[in-house]
Design a protein around this motif. Structure first.
Motif, PDB file in Angstrom:
ATOM      1  N   PHE A 166       0.834  -1.200   0.000  1.00 61.62           N
ATOM      2  CA  PHE A 166       0.000   0.000   0.000  1.00 61.62           C
ATOM      3  C   PHE A 166       0.874   1.256   0.000  1.00 61.62           C
ATOM      4  O   PHE A 166       1.809   1.380   0.784  1.00 61.62           O
ATOM      5  CB  PHE A 166      -0.915   0.012   1.229  1.00 61.62           C
ATOM      6  N   GLU A 167       0.526   2.167  -0.914  1.00 64.26           N
ATOM      7  CA  GLU A 167       1.126   3.498  -0.968  1.00 64.26           C
ATOM      8  C   GLU A 167       0.000   4.508  -1.055  1.00 64.26           C
ATOM      9  O   GLU A 167      -1.163   4.153  -1.276  1.00 64.26           O
ATOM     10  CB  GLU A 167       2.034   3.635  -2.190  1.00 64.26           C
ATOM     11  N   ASN A 168       0.335   5.778  -0.891  1.00 68.46           N
ATOM     12  CA  ASN A 168      -0.672   6.831  -1.036  1.00 68.46           C
ATOM     13  C   ASN A 168      -0.830   7.191  -2.511  1.00 68.46           C
ATOM     14  O   ASN A 168       0.018   7.850  -3.099  1.00 68.46           O
ATOM     15  CB  ASN A 168      -0.270   8.063  -0.224  1.00 68.46           C
ATOM     16  N   ILE A 169      -1.936   6.696  -3.093  1.00 71.12           N
ATOM     17  CA  ILE A 169      -2.208   6.878  -4.522  1.00 71.12           C
ATOM     18  C   ILE A 169      -3.344   7.875  -4.712  1.00 71.12           C
ATOM     19  O   ILE A 169      -4.301   7.912  -3.941  1.00 71.12           O
ATOM     20  CB  ILE A 169      -2.598   5.530  -5.172  1.00 71.12           C
ATOM     21  N   CYS A 170      -3.239   8.689  -5.749  1.00 71.07           N
ATOM     22  CA  CYS A 170      -4.285   9.651  -6.083  1.00 71.07           C
ATOM     23  C   CYS A 170      -5.542   8.912  -6.555  1.00 71.07           C
ATOM     24  O   CYS A 170      -5.471   8.069  -7.457  1.00 71.07           O
ATOM     25  CB  CYS A 170      -3.791  10.599  -7.175  1.00 71.07           C
ATOM     26  N   VAL A 171      -6.680   9.203  -5.957  1.00 76.74           N
ATOM     27  CA  VAL A 171      -7.933   8.540  -6.319  1.00 76.74           C
ATOM     28  C   VAL A 171      -8.338   8.882  -7.752  1.00 76.74           C
ATOM     29  O   VAL A 171      -8.790   8.023  -8.507  1.00 76.74           O
ATOM     30  CB  VAL A 171      -9.048   8.954  -5.331  1.00 76.74           C
ATOM     31  N   GLU A 172      -8.132  10.141  -8.139  1.00 75.04           N
ATOM     32  CA  GLU A 172      -8.564  10.580  -9.471  1.00 75.04           C
ATOM     33  C   GLU A 172      -7.648  10.068 -10.589  1.00 75.04           C
ATOM     34  O   GLU A 172      -8.086   9.905 -11.727  1.00 75.04           O
ATOM     35  CB  GLU A 172      -8.628  12.105  -9.516  1.00 75.04           C
ATOM     36  N   ASP A 173      -6.385   9.861 -10.271  1.00 79.64           N
ATOM     37  CA  ASP A 173      -5.432   9.377 -11.266  1.00 79.64           C
ATOM     38  C   ASP A 173      -4.453   8.435 -10.567  1.00 79.64           C
ATOM     39  O   ASP A 173      -3.507   8.857  -9.926  1.00 79.64           O
ATOM     40  CB  ASP A 173      -4.680  10.554 -11.894  1.00 79.64           C
ATOM     41  N   LYS A 174      -4.730   7.147 -10.697  1.00 77.43           N
ATOM     42  CA  LYS A 174      -3.966   6.156  -9.934  1.00 77.43           C
ATOM     43  C   LYS A 174      -2.531   5.997 -10.408  1.00 77.43           C
ATOM     44  O   LYS A 174      -1.762   5.248  -9.819  1.00 77.43           O
ATOM     45  CB  LYS A 174      -4.701   4.817  -9.959  1.00 77.43           C
ATOM     46  N   SER A 175      -2.160   6.709 -11.466  1.00 78.41           N
ATOM     47  CA  SER A 175      -0.759   6.692 -11.905  1.00 78.41           C
ATOM     48  C   SER A 175       0.082   7.662 -11.084  1.00 78.41           C
ATOM     49  O   SER A 175       1.304   7.677 -11.183  1.00 78.41           O
ATOM     50  CB  SER A 175      -0.656   7.067 -13.388  1.00 78.41           C
ATOM     51  N   CYS A 207       1.474   8.906  -7.519  1.00 77.37           N
ATOM     52  CA  CYS A 207       1.741   8.510  -6.129  1.00 77.37           C
ATOM     53  C   CYS A 207       2.193   9.744  -5.356  1.00 77.37           C
ATOM     54  O   CYS A 207       2.931  10.585  -5.892  1.00 77.37           O
ATOM     55  CB  CYS A 207       2.821   7.428  -6.085  1.00 77.37           C
TER      56      CYS A 207
END
Length: 256
Positions: A133-142, A144
């Motif tokens: 698990f990392e902190n990923i952007c919900v709107e653009d999962k590419s 971090c």
């Protein structure tokens, strides 16, 4: 009930900590899980505690490791599903961050950190051997957030679900105790060496006695708190004694 020393396995905290204090085995395990080199280990401690501030709950890590770059690795063995693992990892991360800031680091100089839980159960329920698990952007999962933190959960139940033979062998060993790789063979040899150590046996006995004492103190304190509530409700001393197991003298000493 305290487990017999001769029946301890890698899944027991005492034995896991003893084995992972071996720098070579610990380093190899970390590099296996992360599929990357971690460099030179500069600090390695078992049952390492961090106190965030005076009134807060402290954190005790099974195995705490730092490398030459200052990267912090926490490795935990988790046997039972307490259904609070996600929140616990969140708290551990907060404690690590606060400890760095307490040392006077600026935000930019905070070291990267990895929180790793080796579980005998599938916390997520997707039958994967590793969940990262990392902190990923919900709107653009590419995208971090790149805050330098990772949380990794290993699921020993899924030891057959990976092509990595070393990782599969380790997870199988955690789950079943069966040695299938050179690495798990060395862990097993280390465990047998610990079991043949009279010093380790005595250390376990002392630790077990201390844990039982803490449990008894905790149970007694809970009984006192229950008795205080019942006394406030006007229950008789006899009834309070029956419910809590306290003596008449202990109940009479409770002040409302």
């Amino acid at each position: 009930m305290v487990k017999d020393f001769d029946r301890l396995t890698i899944t027991d905290d005492f034995m896991f900590c003893k084995v992972m204090q071996n720098e070579g085995l610990c380093k190899e395990l970390l590099e296996m899980i992360l599929t990357d080199k971690i460099g030179k280990i500069t600090a390695l401690a078992a049952q390492y505690s961090i106190a965030t501030y005076e009134q807060a709950k402290s954190v005790r890590f099974d195995i705490a490791v730092q490398n030459e770059k200052g990267t912090f690795y926490d490795i935990e063995m988790q046997v039972a599903d307490t259904h609070n693992l996600a929140k616990r990892m969140r708290f551990y991360q907060a404690a690590i961050d606060i400890s760095f800031l307490d040392k006077g680091y600026s935000y930019k100089k905070m070291s990267d950190s990895f929180i790793i839980f080796i579980c005998l159960f599938d916390m997520i329920g997707k039958n994967k051997p590793v969940y990262t698990f990392e902190n990923i952007c919900v709107e653009d999962k590419s995208i971090c957030l790149q805050d330098g933190t990772k949380k990794i959960i290993l699921n020993a139940n899924a030891f057959n679900e990976t092509d990595d033979k070393d990782l599969s062998g380790f997870l199988k060993y955690v789950k079943t105790g069966i040695v299938t790789t050179d690495f798990t063979g060395r862990i097993e040899n280390m465990i047998q060496a610990v079991k043949n150590s009279e010093q380790a046996r005595q250390e376990y006995q002392i630790m077990s006695a201390a844990m039982m004492d803490e449990r008894e103190k905790g149970a007694h304190q809970k009984a006192l708190e229950t008795a205080r509530i019942l006394k406030q409700l006007g229950d008789s001393i006899t009834k309070i004694m029956q419910v809590t197991g306290l003596t008449e003298e202990e109940v009479e000493k409770i002040h409302l």
